[in-house]
Design a protein around this motif. Structure first.
Motif, PDB file in Angstrom:
ATOM      1  N   GLU A   1       9.758   5.474   9.419  1.00  0.00           N
ATOM      2  CA  GLU A   1       8.760   4.966   8.490  1.00  0.00           C
ATOM      3  C   GLU A   1       9.066   3.528   8.066  1.00  0.00           C
ATOM      4  N   ALA A   2      10.352   3.163   8.085  1.00  0.00           N
ATOM      5  CA  ALA A   2      10.697   1.769   7.789  1.00  0.00           C
ATOM      6  C   ALA A   2      10.189   0.842   8.890  1.00  0.00           C
ATOM      7  N   LYS A   3      10.233   1.296  10.130  1.00  0.00           N
ATOM      8  CA  LYS A   3       9.737   0.490  11.248  1.00  0.00           C
ATOM      9  C   LYS A   3       8.215   0.390  11.243  1.00  0.00           C
TER      10      LYS A   3
ATOM     11  N   PRO B   1       6.221  -4.907  13.456  1.00  0.00           N
ATOM     12  CA  PRO B   1       4.770  -4.996  13.646  1.00  0.00           C
ATOM     13  C   PRO B   1       4.327  -5.055  15.099  1.00  0.00           C
TER      14      PRO B   1
ATOM     15  N   ASP C   1       4.191   5.847   5.022  1.00  0.00           N
ATOM     16  CA  ASP C   1       4.921   6.977   4.451  1.00  0.00           C
ATOM     17  C   ASP C   1       4.838   8.176   5.388  1.00  0.00           C
TER      18      ASP C   1
ATOM     19  N   GLY D   1       6.152   1.086   8.568  1.00  0.00           N
ATOM     20  CA  GLY D   1       5.585   0.637   7.309  1.00  0.00           C
ATOM     21  C   GLY D   1       4.595   1.606   6.696  1.00  0.00           C
TER      22      GLY D   1
ATOM     23  N   MET E   1      13.136  -2.925   7.587  1.00  0.00           N
ATOM     24  CA  MET E   1      12.225  -3.979   8.044  1.00  0.00           C
ATOM     25  C   MET E   1      11.238  -3.392   9.047  1.00  0.00           C
ATOM     26  N   THR E   2       9.975  -3.716   8.872  1.00  0.00           N
ATOM     27  CA  THR E   2       8.967  -3.184   9.773  1.00  0.00           C
ATOM     28  C   THR E   2       9.022  -3.875  11.136  1.00  0.00           C
TER      29      THR E   2
END
Length: 276
Positions: A254-256, A4, A260, A258, A1-2
């Protein structure tokens, strides 16, 4: 999950962006028959008054540091059992002689290589233009004559001493913090110039204040649990980077964010020197 809400990514240097000096410590312990993790414990048990801690805050010059560092690590009278992170504490040496200069030199040369995978991730984060990229490091940035200070070595002990030869011994030909390292970051927060070190809360808060963010707006990557715990207590998101585990840590990052950070067929070895 990012996440934001994040406005900054904060990186430790040694053990994250560069090779961990803990590798050199472990090798030194094996070679000298010292119990695993003994040296780390001997450093930690000194608290804020130890030679290592003082040097990282810029309070000691190099050769007095070598002397006190070796003396402290060789003191087997301190009881390390309470902080030994092992199921059972091994038999500790009754006598010990650790050469502070030799050990520190090995640690610095070991940590002189970049993790190319992390370097590439930093480049991608900065290219995105959405986050401040900050270094927060316990470091020894003084170099050249400054690091010698007013306490040069005695000619009897070091007859061929020169500032340049000592920097080369440490792998610091371009300084303890090479320009190519600083250039990776928007801001470089260095313990030896700020007079504070991790895990002291003040250094995290200062890094945030310098960059116009709140702790809750940053994600922090470090290899040491105690540094991460201090950051978490202030509200930062954290990611631990174990030795050899930068790919997994970057996947979490990268998941945080969003974006690559890891694809593109980049398959370095566990530690690949950067081509900066």
């Amino acid at each position: 999950m990012t996440s934001p809400h994040l406005k900054a990514v904060i990186f430790d240097v040694g053990g994250v962006v560069c090779r961990s000096p803990l590798i050199a410590i472990a090798a030194y312990e094996r070679e000298h028959g010292i119990p695993n993790n003994y040296i780390n414990c001997a450093i930690t048990v000194r608290g804020s008054s130890g030679a290592w801690q003082k040097f990282e805050r810029g309070e000691m010059s190099l050769f007095p540091f070598y002397k006190q560092f070796g003396r402290e690590l060789s003191d087997t009278k301190l009881r390390l059992y309470d902080i030994y992170v092992l199921p059972e504490c091994p038999k500790l040496p009754e006598t010990l002689h650790i050469d502070g200069r030799e050990l520190f030199g090995r640690m610095m040369r070991e940590s002189g290589e970049f993790d190319e995978r992390v370097v590439e991730a930093i480049r991608r984060i900065r290219a995105a233009g959405k986050w401040r990229v900050i270094a927060l490091t316990n470091n020894f940035s003084k170099s050249d004559a400054d690091i010698i200070g007013d306490a040069p070595p005695s000619p009897a002990q070091h007859p061929n001493f020169s500032v340049q030869s000592e920097l080369e011994f440490l792998g610091w030909q371009d300084g303890a913090t090479p320009p190519r390292l600083r250039a990776l970051f928007d801001d470089f927060c260095d313990s030896s110039t700020l007079g504070m070190r991790k895990p002291e809360p003040g250094i995290y808060l200062l890094a945030c204040a310098r960059n116009g963010i709140k702790p809750s707006e940053a994600v922090f990557l470090d290899d040491l649990g105690m540094n991460l715990k201090a950051a978490q207590a202030l509200g930062m998101e954290t990611i631990q980077v174990p030795i050899g585990g930068s790919l997994g840590a970057l996947k979490k990052l990268e998941a945080k964010l969003g974006i690559d950070l890891t694809s593109g067929g980049f398959e370095p070895t566990e530690w690949t020197p950067s081509k900066l």
